[in-house]
Scaffold this motif. Structure first.
Motif, short mmCIF file in Angstrom:
data_model
loop_
_atom_site.label_atom_id
_atom_site.label_comp_id
_atom_site.label_asym_id
_atom_site.label_seq_id
_atom_site.Cartn_x
_atom_site.Cartn_y
_atom_site.Cartn_z
N PHE B 58 0.84 -1.21 0.00
CA PHE B 58 0.00 0.00 0.00
C PHE B 58 0.87 1.25 0.00
O PHE B 58 0.68 2.16 -0.81
CB PHE B 58 -0.88 -0.06 1.26
N VAL B 59 1.85 1.27 0.91
CA VAL B 59 2.69 2.46 1.06
C VAL B 59 3.63 2.62 -0.14
O VAL B 59 3.80 3.73 -0.68
CB VAL B 59 3.48 2.40 2.39
N SER B 60 4.22 1.50 -0.62
CA SER B 60 5.16 1.65 -1.74
C SER B 60 4.41 2.05 -3.02
O SER B 60 4.98 2.78 -3.84
CB SER B 60 6.01 0.38 -1.94
N THR B 61 3.16 1.61 -3.17
CA THR B 61 2.37 2.07 -4.32
C THR B 61 2.25 3.59 -4.29
O THR B 61 2.38 4.27 -5.32
CB THR B 61 0.95 1.46 -4.30
N TYR B 62 2.01 4.13 -3.09
CA TYR B 62 1.86 5.58 -2.92
C TYR B 62 3.11 6.30 -3.42
O TYR B 62 3.03 7.21 -4.25
CB TYR B 62 1.61 5.90 -1.45
N PHE B 63 4.28 5.84 -2.95
CA PHE B 63 5.52 6.56 -3.30
C PHE B 63 5.87 6.39 -4.78
O PHE B 63 6.30 7.35 -5.43
CB PHE B 63 6.67 6.12 -2.39
N ILE B 64 5.68 5.18 -5.30
CA ILE B 64 6.01 4.95 -6.72
C ILE B 64 5.08 5.78 -7.62
O ILE B 64 5.55 6.47 -8.53
CB ILE B 64 5.93 3.44 -7.06
N ALA B 65 3.77 5.75 -7.32
CA ALA B 65 2.82 6.48 -8.16
C ALA B 65 3.11 7.98 -8.12
O ALA B 65 3.11 8.66 -9.15
CB ALA B 65 1.39 6.19 -7.72
N LYS B 66 3.39 8.50 -6.92
CA LYS B 66 3.67 9.93 -6.74
C LYS B 66 4.94 10.34 -7.50
O LYS B 66 5.04 11.44 -8.03
CB LYS B 66 3.84 10.23 -5.25
N ARG B 67 5.90 9.40 -7.54
CA ARG B 67 7.16 9.68 -8.22
C ARG B 67 6.96 9.69 -9.74
O ARG B 67 7.53 10.52 -10.44
CB ARG B 67 8.17 8.59 -7.83
N ASP B 69 4.14 10.30 -11.44
CA ASP B 69 3.35 11.45 -11.88
C ASP B 69 3.01 12.34 -10.67
O ASP B 69 2.16 12.00 -9.86
CB ASP B 69 2.07 10.97 -12.57
N LYS B 70 3.70 13.51 -10.62
CA LYS B 70 3.53 14.39 -9.46
C LYS B 70 2.18 15.10 -9.46
O LYS B 70 1.79 15.67 -8.44
CB LYS B 70 4.66 15.43 -9.43
N THR B 71 1.48 15.09 -10.60
CA THR B 71 0.21 15.83 -10.68
C THR B 71 -0.99 15.02 -10.19
O THR B 71 -2.11 15.53 -10.21
CB THR B 71 -0.06 16.27 -12.14
N LEU B 72 -0.76 13.76 -9.78
CA LEU B 72 -1.90 12.93 -9.31
C LEU B 72 -2.54 13.57 -8.07
O LEU B 72 -1.85 13.94 -7.13
CB LEU B 72 -1.42 11.52 -8.97
N THR B 73 -3.89 13.66 -8.08
CA THR B 73 -4.58 14.20 -6.91
C THR B 73 -4.61 13.14 -5.80
O THR B 73 -4.35 11.96 -6.05
CB THR B 73 -6.04 14.54 -7.27
N SER B 74 -4.95 13.57 -4.59
CA SER B 74 -4.98 12.59 -3.49
C SER B 74 -6.08 11.55 -3.73
O SER B 74 -5.95 10.39 -3.36
CB SER B 74 -5.17 13.30 -2.15
N GLY B 75 -7.18 11.96 -4.38
CA GLY B 75 -8.24 11.01 -4.75
C GLY B 75 -7.73 9.97 -5.72
O GLY B 75 -7.96 8.76 -5.55
N GLU B 76 -7.00 10.41 -6.75
CA GLU B 76 -6.44 9.46 -7.73
C GLU B 76 -5.44 8.53 -7.05
O GLU B 76 -5.44 7.32 -7.31
CB GLU B 76 -5.77 10.24 -8.87
N THR B 78 -5.21 7.54 -3.80
CA THR B 78 -5.81 6.50 -2.94
C THR B 78 -6.54 5.46 -3.78
O THR B 78 -6.54 4.27 -3.43
CB THR B 78 -6.78 7.11 -1.90
N THR B 79 -7.14 5.89 -4.91
CA THR B 79 -7.81 4.90 -5.77
C THR B 79 -6.79 3.94 -6.39
O THR B 79 -7.02 2.73 -6.45
CB THR B 79 -8.63 5.61 -6.87
N ILE B 80 -5.65 4.48 -6.83
CA ILE B 80 -4.58 3.62 -7.36
C ILE B 80 -4.11 2.64 -6.28
O ILE B 80 -3.95 1.44 -6.53
CB ILE B 80 -3.40 4.48 -7.87
N MET B 81 -3.92 3.15 -5.05
CA MET B 81 -3.46 2.28 -3.95
C MET B 81 -4.46 1.15 -3.70
O MET B 81 -4.08 -0.01 -3.51
CB MET B 81 -3.26 3.11 -2.68
N TRP B 82 -5.75 1.48 -3.71
CA TRP B 82 -6.80 0.47 -3.52
C TRP B 82 -6.73 -0.60 -4.61
O TRP B 82 -6.75 -1.80 -4.33
CB TRP B 82 -8.18 1.12 -3.51
N PHE B 83 -6.63 -0.16 -5.88
CA PHE B 83 -6.68 -1.14 -6.98
C PHE B 83 -5.43 -2.01 -7.02
O PHE B 83 -5.52 -3.19 -7.36
CB PHE B 83 -6.92 -0.43 -8.32
N VAL B 84 -4.27 -1.46 -6.66
CA VAL B 84 -3.06 -2.28 -6.66
C VAL B 84 -3.13 -3.33 -5.54
O VAL B 84 -2.90 -4.52 -5.76
CB VAL B 84 -1.79 -1.41 -6.52
#
Lengths: 245, 245
Positions: B58-67, B69-76, B78-84
């Motif tokens: 869950f946490v590593s998905t957050y950091f990888i996704a943020k890295r 694409d920096k423009t991802l909103t917090s809604g996008e 958390t949804t990515i984290m859920w689906f992964v």
């Protein structure tokens, strides 16, 4: 003498319990279907009424929809016809089963007899099978009204048409996939067969009649996916053009 | 003497068959779970590994996704984290069950032991239940990859994101509704209970752990519906403006 009496009594009890369990024409032979009564109507009469009603509903939907809105395309018209027919089957036929499943085997109403005839192709409808009962209840309560709502939204060209069509068609498709799959698994792995092997029962009732709810929902899910993606793409292009300007 | 011997033999056979069937801690007591072996790892160790792995993912998905694409909103995000997370659980945990269901009761692998622990909350996972097996197989094969595909589409802001999110979330929601409903029906109508009553087993494993797959997919279906309708409405307005011009 006591031994003889006790063995005779145990045989009697065994025969009686087998008699209670097996007074029905369905498979598996030991399926517990209590109070079963043979249908009073013949099979041709039952099927003529059922398919006759379906045909009347199908054709009258065509004429009513065409009269309400002359601009409907033939694609829109056939989709409306499908959703009205399918919705009424979910609401009335499947709703009847979900309501009266516990006493269905004794019923002599039109819909009761229809289910007792169909059960030759799948006895789970008469034996308190939890998956079939729950899936059919969700179908009657949600996909029934959902089908009619989708038909109305196509008439109105409502923006909610594609998402609602997607939800309803996904429900139908997943339900019927699990319906086929659980039956195949119980036959292959647990050695329990729910369908009689005759062509009418296995192929027509069980395979072909349910196949409509795989092919058509799959197509409608595909249509919803393509149309939604198209609309989103147009909005994205519009917004990026605005930004450039 | 012959009578005595035959009765002793029949008692022995009966006890042996009961022993074969009942050497397990699950409900119902007569559930046929062959070759069951008690877990070698303790419950705290199993749960710590499982929730630890989930947290790392869950946490590593957050950091990888943020890295990426920096423009991802917090809604996008958390949804990515859920689906992964959800996709990996479908693919690995549920895929393991769907693959090895027939021999699960004897397994001492990490995932095998995890399922034997979870089965205290639902013994259907160890008893060849056709609904649970078919639903989990569809989940592992379709919703697993579907979750990962949705996560990727959110990253790419792909036009297929909302329809695919809808299909996957509908599959998850309908699956878990039927999962709860079949268990409740078998308990209420057929008198068969699959879950032990202890808080950890019934409330935590069976009710709470599965509840994530009702609330979150229901929200994501709602989001897909609203976003799709919004896009379709914009395109309709755009096209009617064009016609007027």
């Amino acid at each position: 003498m006591a031994d003889y009496l006790s063995s005779a009594a145990s045989n009697l009890a065994k025969n009686a319990s087998e008699a209670v369990q097996q007074v029905h024409p369905y498979l598996p032979k030991d399926a517990i279907i209590l109070n079963w009564a043979a249908n009073e109507w013949s099979v041709p009469v039952l099927l003529t009424y059922f398919f006759g009603l379906c045909a009347i509903l199908f054709v009258s939907t065509y004429f009513i929809a065409k009269r309400v809105d002359k601009t409907l395309t033939s694609g829109e018209l056939t989709t409306i016809m499908w959703f009205v027919l399918s919705g009424c089957i979910h609401l009335f036929l499947e709703g009847y089963y979900a309501t009266f499943y516990a006493t269905l085997a004794a019923k002599q109403t039109f819909l009761g007899q229809l289910w007792k005839e169909y059960a030759h192709g799948d006895s789970r409808y008469l034996s308190n099978n939890s998956f079939v009962l729950c899936m059919e209840t969700v179908t009657a309560v949600f996909w029934g009204p959902g089908c009619l709502a989708t038909a109305a939204m196509i008439m109105l060209r409502h923006p909610l048409r594609y998402p609602i069509q997607m939800i309803v068609s996904m429900g139908q498709l997943y339900g019927v996939i699990l319906y086929y799959a659980t039956s195949a698994f119980d036959e292959a792995v647990n050695g329990v067969t729910y369908s009689r092997p005759e062509f009418l029962y296995y192929w027509f009732y069980f395979v072909i009649m349910n196949a409509f709810w795989t092919v058509i929902p799959a197509w409608l899910i595909y249509q919803s996916t393509v149309q939604t993606a198209k609309a989103v793409r147009k909005v994205q292009q519009m917004e990026s053009t605005k930004k450039v300007l």
